[in-house]
Design a protein around this motif. Structure first.
Motif, PDB file in Angstrom:
ATOM      1  N   ALA A 200      41.529  64.120  68.513  1.00 20.15           N
ATOM      2  CA  ALA A 200      41.119  62.971  69.322  1.00 20.15           C
ATOM      3  C   ALA A 200      39.961  63.338  70.246  1.00 20.15           C
ATOM      4  O   ALA A 200      39.252  62.456  70.743  1.00 20.15           O
ATOM      5  CB  ALA A 200      42.300  62.461  70.136  1.00 20.15           C
ATOM      6  N   GLU A 201      39.737  64.652  70.461  1.00 18.85           N
ATOM      7  CA  GLU A 201      38.614  65.103  71.285  1.00 18.85           C
ATOM      8  C   GLU A 201      37.265  64.859  70.601  1.00 18.85           C
ATOM      9  O   GLU A 201      36.228  64.855  71.257  1.00 18.85           O
ATOM     10  CB  GLU A 201      38.757  66.599  71.592  1.00 18.85           C
ATOM     11  CG  GLU A 201      40.020  66.964  72.365  1.00 18.85           C
ATOM     12  CD  GLU A 201      40.209  68.465  72.489  1.00 18.85           C
ATOM     13  OE1 GLU A 201      39.193  69.207  72.409  1.00 18.85           O
ATOM     14  OE2 GLU A 201      41.357  68.911  72.630  1.00 18.85           O
ATOM     15  N   LEU A 202      37.287  64.668  69.289  1.00 16.14           N
ATOM     16  CA  LEU A 202      36.038  64.460  68.547  1.00 16.14           C
ATOM     17  C   LEU A 202      35.719  62.973  68.525  1.00 16.14           C
ATOM     18  O   LEU A 202      36.047  62.247  67.586  1.00 16.14           O
ATOM     19  CB  LEU A 202      36.167  65.011  67.122  1.00 16.14           C
ATOM     20  CG  LEU A 202      36.609  66.472  66.991  1.00 16.14           C
ATOM     21  CD1 LEU A 202      36.595  66.901  65.537  1.00 16.14           C
ATOM     22  CD2 LEU A 202      35.726  67.391  67.830  1.00 16.14           C
ATOM     23  N   ASP A 203      35.094  62.497  69.581  1.00 15.11           N
ATOM     24  CA  ASP A 203      34.773  61.083  69.665  1.00 15.11           C
ATOM     25  C   ASP A 203      33.811  60.698  68.545  1.00 15.11           C
ATOM     26  O   ASP A 203      33.030  61.517  68.064  1.00 15.11           O
ATOM     27  CB  ASP A 203      34.167  60.737  71.026  1.00 15.11           C
ATOM     28  CG  ASP A 203      32.957  61.602  71.358  1.00 15.11           C
ATOM     29  OD1 ASP A 203      32.790  62.649  70.720  1.00 15.11           O
ATOM     30  OD2 ASP A 203      32.190  61.218  72.247  1.00 15.11           O
ATOM     31  N   ALA A 204      33.903  59.496  68.105  1.00 13.79           N
ATOM     32  CA  ALA A 204      33.065  58.936  67.037  1.00 13.79           C
ATOM     33  C   ALA A 204      33.464  59.420  65.654  1.00 13.79           C
ATOM     34  O   ALA A 204      32.822  59.076  64.670  1.00 13.79           O
ATOM     35  CB  ALA A 204      31.584  59.228  67.267  1.00 13.79           C
ATOM     36  N   ALA A 205      34.527  60.226  65.533  1.00 14.32           N
ATOM     37  CA  ALA A 205      34.906  60.779  64.232  1.00 14.32           C
ATOM     38  C   ALA A 205      36.233  60.185  63.739  1.00 14.32           C
ATOM     39  O   ALA A 205      37.175  60.022  64.510  1.00 14.32           O
ATOM     40  CB  ALA A 205      35.032  62.297  64.315  1.00 14.32           C
TER      41      ALA A 205
END
Length: 361
Positions: A200-205
């Motif tokens: 969830a830390e990988l925004d936009a992914a």
């Protein structure tokens, strides 16, 4: 986060040329120094770990330090064992910055567009790690970067590195774009890990786990995103950086046995088995050329595929969870009779007899 059906090889990717199959004897130690730093924070006895891995701490911390592939294999495996953490690959990926890649990172920052930067890093990816290969293609609608191993590696170390590469790649793209709306999908060949919430830390992914037929990580972006001008573009700087990258790449001359790579890819295929044509396409070779390269090493794709399929059959039979017909279909046979005949040729007994013998042992 979703898990899709196999079919990664169906996308018509036009691959860059890696037909020489060349890799270096050594990998930059600077990446694994970052891992050691994180392990210290976690309370791991890093000096003891390095001794066990056969890694000299002086070499690890030197700006131009280099490690052999087998040292990296041991280091990555022992790091997971000593820390008890499943997310070390993710941790390493988050710590890798564009500046971690030395002159290649500078070249990426100086590139005019993201498309240019990604083609650049694909061309010189061996400077980051010769253990993996990057390929990039844009068809006008979507752009795809894919990463696959160039050397035989254990399943655990494969997953560790592919996770680190995918996470770092996401963060690098975000840095290069310098803001603005964007989106991507990341496809990883392993099942969702215990630390899946960290993604969830990988925004936009959007993440997809366990859907790849081969140990390949993929990142897909809208092509329009890759054509955006980059905020730090500098024509003279990128030209000089590319020249330096070319000089460094010219030193990579040590060859790896292609047969070892093919056998590893066959062994790690998640479902069914890749064909000669699919394997050749990954390497940007014709099937005939791939067969000729394997023959020069004293092997053949057919023999490797047969051995890998038989080894997988034995593994599934020992596990005892699937019936003979289910195993036959999972291995790509049309029916149980064909599977039984093929297995008998290899093992000298039927699958049922093999399972009974193994169960009784």
């Amino acid at each position: 986060m979703a898990s899709g059906a196999p079919g990664a090889l169906s996308f018509p990717v036009e691959l860059l040329s890696y037909s020489d199959m060349t890799v270096a004897h050594y990998l930059p130690a600077r990446y694994y120094a970052l891992l050691a730093s994180r392990l210290l924070e976690l309370g791991v006895d890093v000096p003891a770990l390095l001794r066990e891995a056969g890694v000299d701490p002086v070499v690890l911390m030197a700006p131009d330090g280099q490690l052999r592939p087998e040292q990296v294999e041991r280091l990555a495996a022992l790091a997971v064992t000593h820390s008890g953490r499943s997310d070390l690959g993710f941790e390493l990926g988050r710590r890798l910055k564009l500046s971690s890649h030395d002159i290649l990172g500078y070249a990426m920052l100086s590139a005019p567009t993201l498309d240019y930067a990604l083609r650049l890093v694909a061309r010189y990816f061996s400077l980051i790690t010769p253990t993996y290969r990057m390929q990039f293609r844009s068809d006008g609608q979507r752009a795809e970067a894919r990463f696959q191993p160039a050397l035989p590696l254990s399943p655990r170390v494969l997953a560790f590195h592919l996770e680190a590469i995918a996470v770092a790649f996401h963060d690098h793209v975000k840095t290069l774009l310098g803001g603005g709306e964007w989106s991507c999908s990341i496809h990883l060949p392993f099942a969702a890990p215990p630390h899946v919430a960290r993604y969830a830390e990988l925004d936009a992914a959007v993440l997809h786990f366990g859907e790849e037929g081969l140990p390949i990580a993929r990142m897909i972006l809208p092509a329009a995103v890759t054509l955006r001008p980059l905020p730090m573009a500098e024509a003279n700087a990128v030209q000089m950086a590319e020249q330096r990258c070319a000089q460094l790449l010219s030193t990579i001359t040590a060859g790896a046995r292609m047969g070892d790579w093919v056998q590893m890819m066959l062994r790690e295929a998640a479902e069914g088995q890749p064909t000669l044509e699919e394997m050749a396409r990954i390497l940007n070779l014709s099937p005939r050329t791939l067969e000729r390269r394997l023959a020069q090493e004293g092997g053949s794709f057919r023999a490797y595929a047969r051995a890998a399929r038989h080894a997988r059959a034995c593994e599934l039979l020992r596990a005892g969870r699937l019936g003979i017909t289910q195993i036959a279909y999972q291995l790509g046979y049309g029916d149980a009779a064909n599977f039984t005949r093929a297995f008998r040729r290899e093992a000298g007994c039927s699958p049922s007899e093999f399972r009974q013998r193994e169960t009784a042992a």
